[in-house]
Design a protein around this motif. Structure first.
Motif, PDB file in Angstrom:
ATOM      1  N   LEU A   1       0.528   8.189   0.466  1.00 44.57           N
ATOM      2  CA  LEU A   1       0.373   9.615   0.737  1.00 44.57           C
ATOM      3  C   LEU A   1      -0.948   9.895   1.461  1.00 44.57           C
ATOM      4  CD1 LEU A   1       1.696  11.154  -2.608  1.00 44.57           C
ATOM      5  CD2 LEU A   1       2.867  11.041  -0.396  1.00 44.57           C
ATOM      6  N   LEU A   2      -2.004   9.144   1.106  1.00 44.13           N
ATOM      7  CA  LEU A   2      -3.298   9.336   1.758  1.00 44.13           C
ATOM      8  C   LEU A   2      -3.352   8.644   3.109  1.00 44.13           C
ATOM      9  CD1 LEU A   2      -5.740   8.878  -1.271  1.00 44.13           C
ATOM     10  CD2 LEU A   2      -5.021  11.021  -0.188  1.00 44.13           C
ATOM     11  N   ALA A   3      -2.709   7.472   3.194  1.00 38.21           N
ATOM     12  CA  ALA A   3      -2.745   6.694   4.444  1.00 38.21           C
ATOM     13  C   ALA A   3      -1.387   6.046   4.628  1.00 38.21           C
ATOM     14  CB  ALA A   3      -3.851   5.644   4.407  1.00 38.21           C
ATOM     15  N   PRO A   4      -0.520   6.586   5.472  1.00 38.77           N
ATOM     16  CA  PRO A   4       0.842   6.067   5.630  1.00 38.77           C
ATOM     17  C   PRO A   4       0.912   4.616   6.070  1.00 38.77           C
ATOM     18  CG  PRO A   4       0.661   8.273   6.583  1.00 38.77           C
ATOM     19  CD  PRO A   4      -0.742   7.845   6.242  1.00 38.77           C
ATOM     20  N   SER A   5      -0.152   4.089   6.677  1.00 33.82           N
ATOM     21  CA  SER A   5      -0.095   2.684   7.136  1.00 33.82           C
ATOM     22  C   SER A   5       0.066   1.707   5.971  1.00 33.82           C
ATOM     23  CB  SER A   5      -1.369   2.348   7.919  1.00 33.82           C
ATOM     24  OG  SER A   5      -2.523   2.540   7.112  1.00 33.82           O
ATOM     25  N   PHE A   6      -0.264   2.120   4.752  1.00 32.42           N
ATOM     26  CA  PHE A   6      -0.110   1.229   3.590  1.00 32.42           C
ATOM     27  C   PHE A   6       1.357   1.038   3.190  1.00 32.42           C
ATOM     28  CE2 PHE A   6      -4.572   2.220   3.213  1.00 32.42           C
ATOM     29  CZ  PHE A   6      -5.128   1.066   2.685  1.00 32.42           C
ATOM     30  N   ALA A   7       2.257   1.713   3.890  1.00 30.52           N
ATOM     31  CA  ALA A   7       3.682   1.531   3.604  1.00 30.52           C
ATOM     32  C   ALA A   7       4.143   0.100   3.867  1.00 30.52           C
ATOM     33  CB  ALA A   7       4.501   2.509   4.451  1.00 30.52           C
ATOM     34  N   TRP A   8       3.416  -0.659   4.719  1.00 31.38           N
ATOM     35  CA  TRP A   8       3.794  -2.048   5.001  1.00 31.38           C
ATOM     36  C   TRP A   8       3.751  -2.921   3.752  1.00 31.38           C
ATOM     37  CZ3 TRP A   8       6.132  -3.023   9.355  1.00 31.38           C
ATOM     38  CH2 TRP A   8       5.894  -2.238  10.458  1.00 31.38           C
TER      39      TRP A   8
END
Length: 422
Positions: free
Chosen positions: A76-83
């Motif tokens: 939610l804070l940083a979408p790049s962590f979805a990986w």
């Protein structure tokens, strides 16, 4: 999978720091990344869910909830962590039952799709379709591996159980085989010798006053038999060859000595066709006149050898000698024969021992182990001989044949095949 998780986590944090330097949320992103890494490290320490337990432990569920919650906040804070979702798919699948794990994978996939759409400048179908496809592929691979592992575990369990059952069966068969061997050895040696001693001593007791010289002769003969039985017992305890085959004595020499000893003493160590007697003998019958048998005239025993002698294995020599000992003792005790002929024939591919007597004979059993018909005297037949004799021959791959009829004598033939030298 653990290495992939930490690489993706590090790459996501680096991307955020490069793309968004100096933002107020940066300390929170760094702190949450460290917390997620520490939580993930604790996972192996808690252990995976055992395959035989349908539900995970409460501590394991609490840990998984903390990992997923931390990751959701990071996304939610940083979408790049979805990986980082793909390694978490396998974490959930390893921890939860199939239904709950599938639900968790679906929720993680939704967060990944939302995060990718937030990063995109416009609508991209790949961002909507790719994450579910990857999640489905990861789930399918994991389920297939789990099924393969379950089949392997079942096969291993069956193998271990089969090996245990086989070991138990081998132990039982070994015990039965040893019991059979012991019964045959005892019957062919100690039991026959003790029977001869009993008859000689009973005869000596009866004629002690009227014929002391003959009585002393019976006692001397019984003493000789006792000495031989003692030697047999000692070798029997040490599982060695028969005493007659000791010191390198060949089978023909042992049979010749046995024939001479039987003719002279009339108290050999075996019998004539015991319908149930140890591997040595023939017609082991009950008799109330055991003492009278001791004074019966000893049969004349002759030994012949035909063919060119060939080296024989120790077990073959021992078995044939035991058969000869048993047959001669029972001939002396039951057959009322005057002449017995031992013939050892070397026929190239087999060795054959024939024992023929001119005694009263009997009706042989129709099959190995079957009770023989009553002999001409009408005495009841009992014993262990023929079944054990057939067992000895079966162990050697040989055959045992009996030809007899009431009043016509008996011929016992034991044939053992020999291995031909190339």
């Amino acid at each position: 999978m653990h290495l992939a998780f930490f690489l993706l986590l590090g790459a996501s944090l680096s991307r955020f720091l490069i793309r968004h330097p100096g933002e107020p949320r940066t300390p929170w992103i760094i702190a949450l990344s460290l917390v997620l890494a520490l939580l993930y490290v604790l996972g192996p320490a808690l252990g995976s869910r055992p395959h035989d337990e349908p539900r995970p432990t409460a501590r394991r569920l609490l840990w998984l909830g903390a990992v997923v919650a931390t990751w959701v906040v990071l996304v939610l804070l940083a979408p790049s962590f979805a990986w980082c979702a793909v390694p978490l798919f396998y974490t959930g699948l390893r921890t939860l039952p199939a239904g709950a794990a599938s639900l968790l994978v679906g929720l993680l996939t939704v967060f990944v799709v939302v995060a990718q759409l937030r990063l995109s400048t416009g609508f991209d179908p790949n961002l909507v379709l790719a994450p579910p496809a990857v999640a489905a592929l990861a789930t399918a691979v994991f389920v297939h591996m789990e099924r393969q592992a379950a089949r392997q575990r079942a096969l291993i369990d069956d193998l271990i159980r089969t090996r245990r059952e086989l070991a138990a069966t081998e132990r039982r068969e070994g015990t039965l085989a040893e019991r059979q061997r012991l019964s045959m050895e005892i019957h062919d040696t100690l039991a026959q010798g003790l029977s001869s001693q009993q008859m000689l001593l009973q005869a000596a007791d009866r004629i002690w006053d009227s014929a002391p010289a003959t009585a002393r002769g019976h006692i001397r003969t019984a003493t000789e038999i006792t000495a031989r039985n003692l030697a047999e017992a000692r070798r029997f305890v040490h599982d060695l060859a028969p005493a007659d085959l000791a010191d390198g004595t060949s089978l023909p020499e042992a049979l010749r000595e046995l024939a001479t000893r039987t003719s002279e003493s009339g108290a050999g160590s075996g019998g004539a066709l015991d319908a149930g007697a140890g591997s040595g003998g023939a017609l082991d019958t009950t008799t109330a006149a055991a003492g009278a048998s001791a004074t019966r005239a000893a049969p004349s025993v002759r030994f012949h050898q035909d063919g060119t002698p060939a080296p024989l294995p120790d077990r073959v020599q021992s078995a044939l000698l035991r058969i000869a000992q048993g047959a001669l003792a029972n001939v002396r005790e039951h057959a009322a024969a005057t002449t017995v002929t031992l013939t050892l024939s070397y026929l190239g591919d087999q060795v054959v021992l024939d024992i023929a007597d001119d005694g009263r004979g009997f009706t042989p059993p129709s099959a190995p182990g079957a009770p023989a018909s009553p002999p001409a005297t009408g005495r009841r037949v009992r014993g262990h001989g023929l079944p054990a004799m057939h067992a000895r021959m079966r162990q050697l791959g040989g055959t045992l044949t009996i030809e007899s009829a009431p009043g016509e004598g008996t011929v016992l033939s034991a044939a053992v095949p020999l291995e031909r030298n190339p």
